[in-house]
Motif scaffolding. Structure first.
Motif, mmCIF file in Angstrom:
data_model
loop_
_atom_site.group_PDB
_atom_site.id
_atom_site.type_symbol
_atom_site.label_atom_id
_atom_site.label_comp_id
_atom_site.label_asym_id
_atom_site.label_seq_id
_atom_site.Cartn_x
_atom_site.Cartn_y
_atom_site.Cartn_z
ATOM 1 N N ALA A 177 -13.061 -8.124 3.778
ATOM 2 C CA ALA A 177 -13.245 -7.459 2.493
ATOM 3 C C ALA A 177 -12.207 -7.942 1.498
ATOM 4 O O ALA A 177 -11.124 -8.380 1.847
ATOM 5 N N SER A 178 -12.553 -7.847 0.231
ATOM 6 C CA SER A 178 -11.589 -8.185 -0.807
ATOM 7 C C SER A 178 -10.601 -7.044 -0.946
ATOM 8 O O SER A 178 -10.862 -5.917 -0.561
ATOM 9 N N ALA A 179 -9.465 -7.351 -1.553
ATOM 10 C CA ALA A 179 -8.422 -6.334 -1.598
ATOM 11 C C ALA A 179 -7.951 -6.053 -3.014
ATOM 12 O O ALA A 179 -7.821 -6.957 -3.810
ATOM 13 N N ALA A 180 -7.709 -4.805 -3.267
ATOM 14 C CA ALA A 180 -7.070 -4.430 -4.517
ATOM 15 C C ALA A 180 -5.571 -4.646 -4.323
ATOM 16 O O ALA A 180 -4.999 -4.186 -3.344
ATOM 17 N N ALA A 198 0.856 -1.186 0.000
ATOM 18 C CA ALA A 198 0.000 0.000 0.000
ATOM 19 C C ALA A 198 0.894 1.238 0.000
ATOM 20 O O ALA A 198 1.584 1.467 0.986
ATOM 21 N N PRO A 199 0.894 2.019 -1.080
ATOM 22 C CA PRO A 199 1.766 3.195 -1.096
ATOM 23 C C PRO A 199 1.279 4.303 -0.168
ATOM 24 O O PRO A 199 2.050 5.149 0.236
ATOM 25 N N SER A 200 -0.014 4.290 0.139
ATOM 26 C CA SER A 200 -0.545 5.375 0.975
ATOM 27 C C SER A 200 -1.536 4.812 1.989
ATOM 28 O O SER A 200 -2.038 3.694 1.842
ATOM 29 N N LEU A 201 -1.839 5.656 2.974
ATOM 30 C CA LEU A 201 -2.816 5.288 3.986
ATOM 31 C C LEU A 201 -4.183 5.043 3.333
ATOM 32 O O LEU A 201 -4.903 4.104 3.674
ATOM 33 N N LEU A 202 -4.488 5.886 2.364
ATOM 34 C CA LEU A 202 -5.756 5.756 1.648
ATOM 35 C C LEU A 202 -5.851 4.385 0.974
ATOM 36 O O LEU A 202 -6.869 3.690 1.062
ATOM 37 N N ALA A 203 -4.742 3.990 0.318
ATOM 38 C CA ALA A 203 -4.711 2.684 -0.349
ATOM 39 C C ALA A 203 -4.820 1.561 0.675
ATOM 40 O O ALA A 203 -5.516 0.569 0.446
ATOM 41 N N ALA A 204 -4.163 1.735 1.823
ATOM 42 C CA ALA A 204 -4.202 0.692 2.855
ATOM 43 C C ALA A 204 -5.627 0.493 3.369
ATOM 44 O O ALA A 204 -6.095 -0.634 3.553
ATOM 45 N N LEU A 205 -6.348 1.614 3.582
ATOM 46 C CA LEU A 205 -7.728 1.513 4.078
ATOM 47 C C LEU A 205 -8.619 0.867 3.017
ATOM 48 O O LEU A 205 -9.522 0.086 3.332
ATOM 49 N N ALA A 206 -8.336 1.190 1.752
ATOM 50 C CA ALA A 206 -9.131 0.594 0.678
ATOM 51 C C ALA A 206 -8.905 -0.910 0.616
ATOM 52 O O ALA A 206 -9.840 -1.688 0.424
ATOM 53 N N ILE A 207 -7.664 -1.331 0.803
ATOM 54 C CA ILE A 207 -7.365 -2.769 0.771
ATOM 55 C C ILE A 207 -8.044 -3.471 1.956
ATOM 56 O O ILE A 207 -8.655 -4.519 1.807
ATOM 57 N N ALA A 208 -7.958 -2.867 3.114
ATOM 58 C CA ALA A 208 -8.480 -3.528 4.307
ATOM 59 C C ALA A 208 -10.002 -3.526 4.369
ATOM 60 O O ALA A 208 -10.614 -4.499 4.814
#
Ligand code: TYD
Ligand code: MG
Length: 515
Positions: free
Chosen positions: A504-507, A466-476
């Motif tokens: 949840a599924s993850a990108a 996850a390059p960013s916090l936003l991406a990490a939250l989206a994955i989780a």
């Protein structure tokens, strides 16, 4: 009439000053200077603190210091004496060295006396002659405890004394291989003139005991009390006298204790031993991750698993967060983490990821009395806070490793292989990790994490960069959850195929270059 000559000595660093001042000129501590009589060191040896020395090698101070080629110098011959307590031996890099001095510091009630009694019993069982100098407790109090711990072995001797000269006599008579003095602050030498417990007394007695142990080739352990602000009484003055400084830490309301080497002349510092205080004394914790995660309610909101490194071990811990109602004066309650760091993460979540926790009361804690102050736990703290705010659990098989920067970026941390291997061992199926730059897998494509590079075991364990916090939250939690507070349950679309089991599924975010 001769005027009594005095100096003003700093209780923090031990330096002496001719005049009183509000602040120590050497270490900068306030109100730490205390007046004491100036006593010249007997025979002029013993150095700048006016120390009494019990025994000096013949010719000391007059022998020529003949230079020798380092290559021709022998390694010190005496082998280490294992204590037989595995967690302690690991911290000591093998055991106690004969002729060396170790200072064991800790707050009252942490279990220093218990640990050392167990050490003496274990070493006595291995055939070593052991002496416990009881300067605080009576011999019968010690006997009662020793009986309970099954430590009252014939090779363990007790000398009940606070007087330096009689301790020396006991050592000469018994010729022990291991000496424990509990505590060094209670030992005094009346000939010094300064009051018992004063810094001058404590450092002079410690110096004399260290010199005595060296000439007797015994391994010496001094117990030192830590004051409220976490310093050994007479701290720096004692630290430079000994070869090893161990710190025994623990909250007296939990059973967990951590032993750290703060200074170690014969091995690396940074290793941590973990113990649990029980009915039968201290028991080493061989598998701390299982202990810390033992009571975890997997699938509850506000919980995330971090993987801090304790010494040379990676340990899984549960970070718990509870986000309260909005408040005009939002408060932060933090246990086991750096409170300043948590405030920082609250601000970054608010500003960079749209997780509006900034105006609410926030409670964050590391479960089980563990401490995880390193930045690698940032990502797990953020997940726990977001999970609590949205009342949506983090997928139970997911751990999070990564530092979070002010820009909301997820930054790389050290020891990834160790951390992810431990997560895999404990049965976790995936890890949110910082993006990896530069390294390639064996098949030539960019690696998503250090484990993939080193072990090539990526199949069993999903690493989700996850390059960013936003991406990490989206994955989780799924993409729709992140901005605007949409319900997280059900998960978002899967890009790249990685899925977080049980949630949840993850990108699958690909590593980014040139961050
Ligand atoms: P102690 O070793 O006396 O601490 P310190 O020397 O650091 O002051 O032990 C402290 C606490 O440990 C004391 O409150 C009682 C508890 N304890 C146990 O819980 N189990 C045991 O087997 C022993 C010996 C002590
Ligand atoms: Mg004690």
């Amino acid at each position: 009439m001769t005027r009594l000559r005095t100096v003003h000595r700093c209780s923090s660093c031990g330096s002496a000053q001719a005049r009183w001042a509000g602040r120590c000129a050497s270490c900068g501590d306030w109100l730490s200077l205390h007046e004491e009589p100036l006593s010249p060191p007997p025979g002029g040896v013993g150095g700048r603190h006016g120390l009494a020395v019990l025994s000096c090698p013949p010719g000391a101070g007059t022998a020529r210091a003949e230079p020798r080629a380092l290559a021709e110098v022998d390694l010190e011959g005496a082998p280490l004496l294992p204590t037989g307590i595995p967690e302690l031996d690991r911290v000591l890099a093998g055991g106690l060295l004969p002729g060396s001095a170790t200072l064991l510091g800790g707050e009252p009630g942490t279990g220093k006396s218990t640990l050392l009694l167990q050490v003496l019993a274990s070493m006595a069982a291995a055939g070593r002659r052991c002496l416990l100098v009881a300067a605080e407790e009576s011999a019968s109090q010690i006997k009662r405890r020793a009986h309970r711990l099954e430590a009252d072995l014939p090779q363990v001797f007790v000398a009940e004394s606070t007087d330096l000269a009689s301790i020396e006599t006991a050592v000469l008579e018994l010729a022990p291989q291991v000496i424990v003095v509990d505590s060094v602050q209670a030992v005094s030498d009346p000939s010094l003139g300064s009051p018992p417990g004063s810094l001058a007394q404590v450092s002079a007695c410690a110096h004399a005991l260290v010199t005595m142990a060296k000439s007797a080739e015994a391994a010496l352990v001094l117990v030192g009390h830590v004051t409220k602000d976490g310093m050994l009484a007479g701290p720096r003055a004692l630290e430079h006298l000994v070869d090893t400084v161990l710190s025994f830490e623990g909250d007296r309301y939990t059973s967990l204790r951590a032993l750290r080497a703060v200074k170690h002349r014969f091995g690396p510092t940074g290793e941590t031993g973990l113990f649990e205080m029980g009915e039968q004394g201290l028991v080493g914790v061989a598998d701390p991750s299982s202990l810390f995660l033992g009571d975890r309610l997997a699938g509850s909101a506000g919980s995330a698993v971090a993987v801090p490194v304790e010494g040379y071990r990676a340990v899984l811990v549960e970070v718990q967060a509870l986000v309260g109602r909005p408040s005009s004066v939002p408060r932060r309650y933090v246990t086991g983490l750096d409170p300043g760091r948590v405030g920082f993460l609250v601000a970054v979540l608010d500003k960079r990821a749209g997780v509006a926790v900034g105006d609410r009361d926030v409670y964050v804690s590391v479960a089980g009395g563990a401490r995880a102050p390193e930045p690698a736990t940032d990502l797990a703290v953020c997940l726990a806070l977001a999970s609590s705010l949205r009342d949506t659990p983090v997928p139970p098989g997911l751990v999070a490793v990564g530092e979070v920067g002010l820009g909301g970026e997820v930054r790389r941390v050290g020891a990834m292989v160790k951390r992810l291997t431990e997560a895999q061992r404990l049965g976790f199926s995936s890890a949110l990790v910082p993006p990896h730059r530069g390294a390639m897998t064996r098949s030539g494509r960019p690696a998503s994490s250090a484990v993939e590079v080193v072990a090539g075991t990526a199949g069993a364990f999903a690493q989700l960069p996850a390059p960013s916090l936003l991406a990490a939250l989206a994955i989780a939690f799924g993409h729709r959850s992140v901005r605007g507070g949409a319900n997280l349950k059900g998960g978002a679309s899967v890009k790249g195929g990685a899925s977080v089991k049980g949630g949840a599924s993850a990108a699958h975010t690909q590593p980014t270059e040139g961050r």
